[in-house]
Design a protein around this motif. Sequence first.
Motif, PDB file in Angstrom:
ATOM      1  N   PRO A  40       0.823  -1.212   0.000  1.00  0.00           N
ATOM      2  CA  PRO A  40       0.000   0.000   0.000  1.00  0.00           C
ATOM      3  C   PRO A  40       0.859   1.266   0.000  1.00  0.00           C
ATOM      4  O   PRO A  40       1.984   1.271   0.493  1.00  0.00           O
ATOM      5  N   GLU A  93     -16.701  -1.381  -2.217  1.00  0.00           N
ATOM      6  CA  GLU A  93     -15.548  -2.247  -1.970  1.00  0.00           C
ATOM      7  C   GLU A  93     -14.354  -1.786  -2.802  1.00  0.00           C
ATOM      8  O   GLU A  93     -13.207  -1.792  -2.325  1.00  0.00           O
ATOM      9  N   LEU A  94     -14.610  -1.392  -4.033  1.00  0.00           N
ATOM     10  CA  LEU A  94     -13.534  -0.873  -4.880  1.00  0.00           C
ATOM     11  C   LEU A  94     -12.843   0.311  -4.207  1.00  0.00           C
ATOM     12  O   LEU A  94     -11.606   0.364  -4.143  1.00  0.00           O
ATOM     13  N   ASP A  97     -11.288  -0.894  -0.428  1.00  0.00           N
ATOM     14  CA  ASP A  97     -10.272  -1.941  -0.392  1.00  0.00           C
ATOM     15  C   ASP A  97      -9.178  -1.784  -1.440  1.00  0.00           C
ATOM     16  O   ASP A  97      -8.127  -2.427  -1.333  1.00  0.00           O
ATOM     17  N   TYR A  98      -9.395  -0.931  -2.441  1.00  0.00           N
ATOM     18  CA  TYR A  98      -8.416  -0.807  -3.517  1.00  0.00           C
ATOM     19  C   TYR A  98      -7.961   0.636  -3.732  1.00  0.00           C
ATOM     20  O   TYR A  98      -6.765   0.919  -3.697  1.00  0.00           O
ATOM     21  N   THR A 101      -5.984   2.104  -0.817  1.00  0.00           N
ATOM     22  CA  THR A 101      -4.618   1.603  -0.596  1.00  0.00           C
ATOM     23  C   THR A 101      -3.584   2.441  -1.341  1.00  0.00           C
ATOM     24  O   THR A 101      -2.382   2.277  -1.128  1.00  0.00           O
ATOM     25  N   VAL A 104      -4.648   1.729  -6.585  1.00  0.00           N
ATOM     26  CA  VAL A 104      -5.584   1.795  -7.706  1.00  0.00           C
ATOM     27  C   VAL A 104      -6.195   3.194  -7.766  1.00  0.00           C
ATOM     28  O   VAL A 104      -6.703   3.690  -6.752  1.00  0.00           O
ATOM     29  N   GLU A 238     -12.716  -7.395  -9.900  1.00  0.00           N
ATOM     30  CA  GLU A 238     -11.844  -7.495  -8.728  1.00  0.00           C
ATOM     31  C   GLU A 238     -10.657  -8.428  -8.964  1.00  0.00           C
ATOM     32  O   GLU A 238      -9.509  -8.067  -8.654  1.00  0.00           O
ATOM     33  N   LEU A 241      -7.947  -6.628 -10.926  1.00  0.00           N
ATOM     34  CA  LEU A 241      -7.153  -5.686 -10.123  1.00  0.00           C
ATOM     35  C   LEU A 241      -6.124  -6.452  -9.280  1.00  0.00           C
ATOM     36  O   LEU A 241      -4.975  -6.013  -9.138  1.00  0.00           O
ATOM     37  N   GLN A 242      -6.546  -7.574  -8.733  1.00  0.00           N
ATOM     38  CA  GLN A 242      -5.620  -8.372  -7.939  1.00  0.00           C
ATOM     39  C   GLN A 242      -4.496  -8.937  -8.808  1.00  0.00           C
ATOM     40  O   GLN A 242      -3.333  -8.945  -8.403  1.00  0.00           O
ATOM     41  N   ALA A 246      -2.795  -5.552  -7.024  1.00  0.00           N
ATOM     42  CA  ALA A 246      -3.501  -5.035  -5.862  1.00  0.00           C
ATOM     43  C   ALA A 246      -3.947  -6.187  -4.968  1.00  0.00           C
ATOM     44  O   ALA A 246      -5.126  -6.478  -4.811  1.00  0.00           O
ATOM     45  N   ARG A 247      -2.958  -6.858  -4.376  1.00  0.00           N
ATOM     46  CA  ARG A 247      -3.229  -8.005  -3.543  1.00  0.00           C
ATOM     47  C   ARG A 247      -2.088  -8.154  -2.544  1.00  0.00           C
ATOM     48  O   ARG A 247      -1.010  -7.585  -2.699  1.00  0.00           O
TER      49      ARG A 247
END
Length: 249
Positions: A40, A93-94, A97-98, A101, A104, A238, A241-242, A246-247
Amino acid sequence: MNASRRIALALIAAPLSLGLAACNGDAEGGEVAEGEALDPIAAPEGQQWTDLVQATDEEGYLLGNPDAPIKLIEYGSFTCGACASFVQNGVDELKEDYVNTGLVSFELRNFDRNGIDTTISSIVRCGPDEIFHPLADQVWTNFDTVMTGVQSAQLEGVENLPENQRWVAVASETGLLDFFASRGISRNQAATCLADADAVQGLSERTNTTADELGVTGTPTFFVNGNRVDGTTWDVLEPVLQRAGARSE
């Protein structure tokens, strides 16, 4: 009245597709390259990344870290049920959680399929940049209510009004002036924006030209780091993105 304005006004009263399938598009997507898991990135002191938004040269609004390594772009239509479904089932959630961070960034660009899209696209830009995303989300979160007002409106003859009254009349008859007035954009403020017919139509033409250059034919269309995503739902987006990094490992 030029041809493009006649088309836009004619489309106001056209039947709207309200289903959850992708709206008027069937372009195939590409493969997003797999990247290493990324750490992050801290937001500026005292802020979250979701507090930051800036207008882009492509008439979009970028939320989050402008230097994020993973860049998500959505082309969305305010009269598209699939776009509404994405907001209702995934956008929170986008963002949390993304985007938050710092990995994204999320740029939303409008794609106008009809005159109602054009009207809403103009109103959500009436306020400061920071309220664009919240207002857009409000339209899609309350999609059924907004579309009920649109479908019950009497819009025959609107094209015969003076140019500075046409789009205002559309917003008034469909209930959009009242909808946005309860969400921070006063009736007078919205009417002032919509009275500038050149600005309203110019915005629609510019946004759709940008979409055409990227081969966007329907909504929602997502791009991750320049690659079109083959899918329209959060469940599809999702993992992309991961895969891009992004994970956590």
